[in-house]
Scaffold this active site. Structure first.
Site, PDB file in Angstrom:
ATOM      1  N   HIS A   4       9.721 -24.615   8.618  1.00 45.64           N
ATOM      2  CA  HIS A   4       7.867 -25.308   9.751  1.00 45.64           C
ATOM      3  C   HIS A   4       6.686 -25.042   8.658  1.00 45.64           C
ATOM      4  O   HIS A   4       6.082 -25.958   9.471  1.00 45.64           O
ATOM      5  CB  HIS A   4       8.703 -24.245  11.151  1.00 45.64           C
ATOM      6  CG  HIS A   4       9.444 -24.960  11.674  1.00 45.64           C
ATOM      7  ND1 HIS A   4       9.820 -24.867  12.917  1.00 45.64           N
ATOM      8  CD2 HIS A   4      11.017 -25.986  11.850  1.00 45.64           C
ATOM      9  CE1 HIS A   4      10.822 -25.904  13.248  1.00 45.64           C
ATOM     10  NE2 HIS A   4      11.728 -25.916  12.739  1.00 45.64           N
ATOM     11  N   CYS A   9       3.359  -2.972   3.641  1.00 48.82           N
ATOM     12  CA  CYS A   9       2.399  -1.803   4.280  1.00 48.82           C
ATOM     13  C   CYS A   9       2.660  -1.149   5.721  1.00 48.82           C
ATOM     14  O   CYS A   9       4.449  -1.222   6.378  1.00 48.82           O
ATOM     15  CB  CYS A   9       0.801  -2.228   4.780  1.00 48.82           C
ATOM     16  SG  CYS A   9       0.734  -3.305   5.966  1.00 48.82           S
ATOM     17  N   THR A  26       2.892  -1.579   9.228  1.00 47.11           N
ATOM     18  CA  THR A  26       3.335  -2.944   9.680  1.00 47.11           C
ATOM     19  C   THR A  26       3.558  -3.588   9.300  1.00 47.11           C
ATOM     20  O   THR A  26       3.869  -5.108  10.303  1.00 47.11           O
ATOM     21  CB  THR A  26       2.290  -2.849  10.823  1.00 47.11           C
ATOM     22  OG1 THR A  26       0.886  -3.453  10.158  1.00 47.11           O
ATOM     23  CG2 THR A  26       2.071  -0.993  11.548  1.00 47.11           C
ATOM     24  N   GLY A  27       2.611  -4.461   8.280  1.00 52.69           N
ATOM     25  CA  GLY A  27       2.878  -5.978   7.439  1.00 52.69           C
ATOM     26  C   GLY A  27       1.711  -6.523   8.776  1.00 52.69           C
ATOM     27  O   GLY A  27       0.869  -7.267   7.516  1.00 52.69           O
ATOM     28  N   ASP A  79       0.939  -1.752  -0.204  1.00 49.00           N
ATOM     29  CA  ASP A  79      -0.133  -0.029   0.058  1.00 49.00           C
ATOM     30  C   ASP A  79       1.162   1.763   0.212  1.00 49.00           C
ATOM     31  O   ASP A  79       2.975   1.265  -0.461  1.00 49.00           O
ATOM     32  CB  ASP A  79      -1.009   0.137   1.015  1.00 49.00           C
ATOM     33  CG  ASP A  79      -0.593   0.289   2.811  1.00 49.00           C
ATOM     34  OD1 ASP A  79       0.975   0.794   2.440  1.00 49.00           O
ATOM     35  OD2 ASP A  79      -0.477   0.098   3.194  1.00 49.00           O
ATOM     36  N   HIS A  80       0.437   2.516   0.519  1.00 48.98           N
ATOM     37  CA  HIS A  80       1.382   3.788   0.546  1.00 48.98           C
ATOM     38  C   HIS A  80       2.276   3.260   1.779  1.00 48.98           C
ATOM     39  O   HIS A  80       3.321   4.419   1.052  1.00 48.98           O
ATOM     40  CB  HIS A  80       0.271   4.870   0.510  1.00 48.98           C
ATOM     41  CG  HIS A  80      -0.786   4.464   1.722  1.00 48.98           C
ATOM     42  ND1 HIS A  80      -1.996   3.870   1.635  1.00 48.98           N
ATOM     43  CD2 HIS A  80      -0.668   5.289   2.673  1.00 48.98           C
ATOM     44  CE1 HIS A  80      -2.076   4.094   3.000  1.00 48.98           C
ATOM     45  NE2 HIS A  80      -1.928   5.383   3.408  1.00 48.98           N
ATOM     46  N   GLY A 113      -1.825  -5.594   8.292  1.00 46.95           N
ATOM     47  CA  GLY A 113      -2.714  -5.513   7.958  1.00 46.95           C
ATOM     48  C   GLY A 113      -2.699  -6.650   6.632  1.00 46.95           C
ATOM     49  O   GLY A 113      -3.510  -7.144   6.127  1.00 46.95           O
ATOM     50  N   HIS A 138       6.890 -31.494   9.800  1.00 42.39           N
ATOM     51  CA  HIS A 138       6.249 -30.160   9.962  1.00 42.39           C
ATOM     52  C   HIS A 138       5.014 -29.859   8.881  1.00 42.39           C
ATOM     53  O   HIS A 138       4.235 -29.922   8.758  1.00 42.39           O
ATOM     54  CB  HIS A 138       6.945 -29.196   9.581  1.00 42.39           C
ATOM     55  CG  HIS A 138       8.282 -28.970   9.965  1.00 42.39           C
ATOM     56  ND1 HIS A 138       7.994 -28.492  11.610  1.00 42.39           N
ATOM     57  CD2 HIS A 138       9.407 -28.916   9.999  1.00 42.39           C
ATOM     58  CE1 HIS A 138       9.389 -28.556  12.491  1.00 42.39           C
ATOM     59  NE2 HIS A 138       9.538 -28.575  12.336  1.00 42.39           N
TER      60      HIS A 138
HETATM   61  C1  RB5 Z   1      -1.903   2.754   6.824  1.00 41.87           C
HETATM   62  O1  RB5 Z   1      -1.766   3.492   6.831  1.00 41.87           O
HETATM   63  C2  RB5 Z   1      -1.618   1.313   7.496  1.00 41.87           C
HETATM   64  O2  RB5 Z   1      -2.300   1.482   8.370  1.00 41.87           O
HETATM   65  C3  RB5 Z   1      -1.367   0.253   6.995  1.00 41.87           C
HETATM   66  O3  RB5 Z   1      -0.300   0.359   6.102  1.00 41.87           O
HETATM   67  C4  RB5 Z   1      -0.831  -1.124   7.680  1.00 41.87           C
HETATM   68  O4  RB5 Z   1       0.307  -0.871   8.055  1.00 41.87           O
HETATM   69  C5  RB5 Z   1      -2.424  -1.668   8.457  1.00 41.87           C
HETATM   70  O5  RB5 Z   1      -2.048  -3.142   8.610  1.00 41.87           O
END
Ligand code: RB5
Length: 146
Positions: free
Chosen positions: A97, A64, A66-67, A8-9, A69, A132
């Site tokens: 695993h 993204c 945090t990774g 995403d952005h 989402g 596994h």
């Molecule tokens: C975008 O602001 C943020 O919510 C998205 O990139 C991600 O971190 C969601 O899990």
């Protein structure tokens, strides 16, 4: 190796760097976007990479903020085992695993150097099989729960 990548952005900068690195290393990379830093919704991109991996094999990389989402989105798709990794150790374990087929990264969590090391570890590590394999089969069977 065939690798499908998207962000995403909030993962746009890291995703572009990874695409460049992976292509330079000779991988067959499909970049499914985002193609600008304009705000978009991560489930759209997580879905596209997950569907591609489920349908065509290969591995996926999603970025993204945090990774988190992206991993939630990708794991909704049958046949996908997406792993959010913040270390090389997790990346190796996710492959050896869990037979993970999609790697999720957070651009706001890991720096570019660590991200590169995580991707390299993920791509270089084979699934161990053995004990596994039955666990992964049980994971796959949970696809039917939806
Ligand atoms: C975008 O602001 C943020 O919510 C998205 O990139 C991600 O971190 C969601 O899990």
């Amino acid at each position: 190796m065939r690798i499908c990548v998207a962000s995403d952005h909030a993962g746009f900068t890291l995703k572009n760097e990874l695409v460049e690195d992976l292509r330079a290393a000779g991988h067959d990379v499909t970049d499914l976007g985002a193609h600008s830093a304009q705000s978009v919704d991560y489930p759209d991109f997580g879905r596209d990479v997950a569907r591609s991996v489920a349908a065509s094999g290969g591995l996926g990389v999603l970025v993204c903020g945090t990774g988190i989402g992206m991993s939630m989105a990708a794991n909704k798709v049958k046949g996908v085992r997406a792993a959010l990794c913040t270390s090389e150790f997790e990346a190796r374990m996710a492959r050896s695993h869990n037979d993970a087929n999609v790697l999720c990264l957070g651009q706001r969590v890991v720096g570019p150097g660590m991200a590169r090391a995580i991707v390299e570890a993920f791509l270089a590590t084979p699934f161990e099989g053995g004990r596994h394999a039955q666990r992964v089969e049980k994971l796959n069977a949970l696809d039917g729960e939806r």
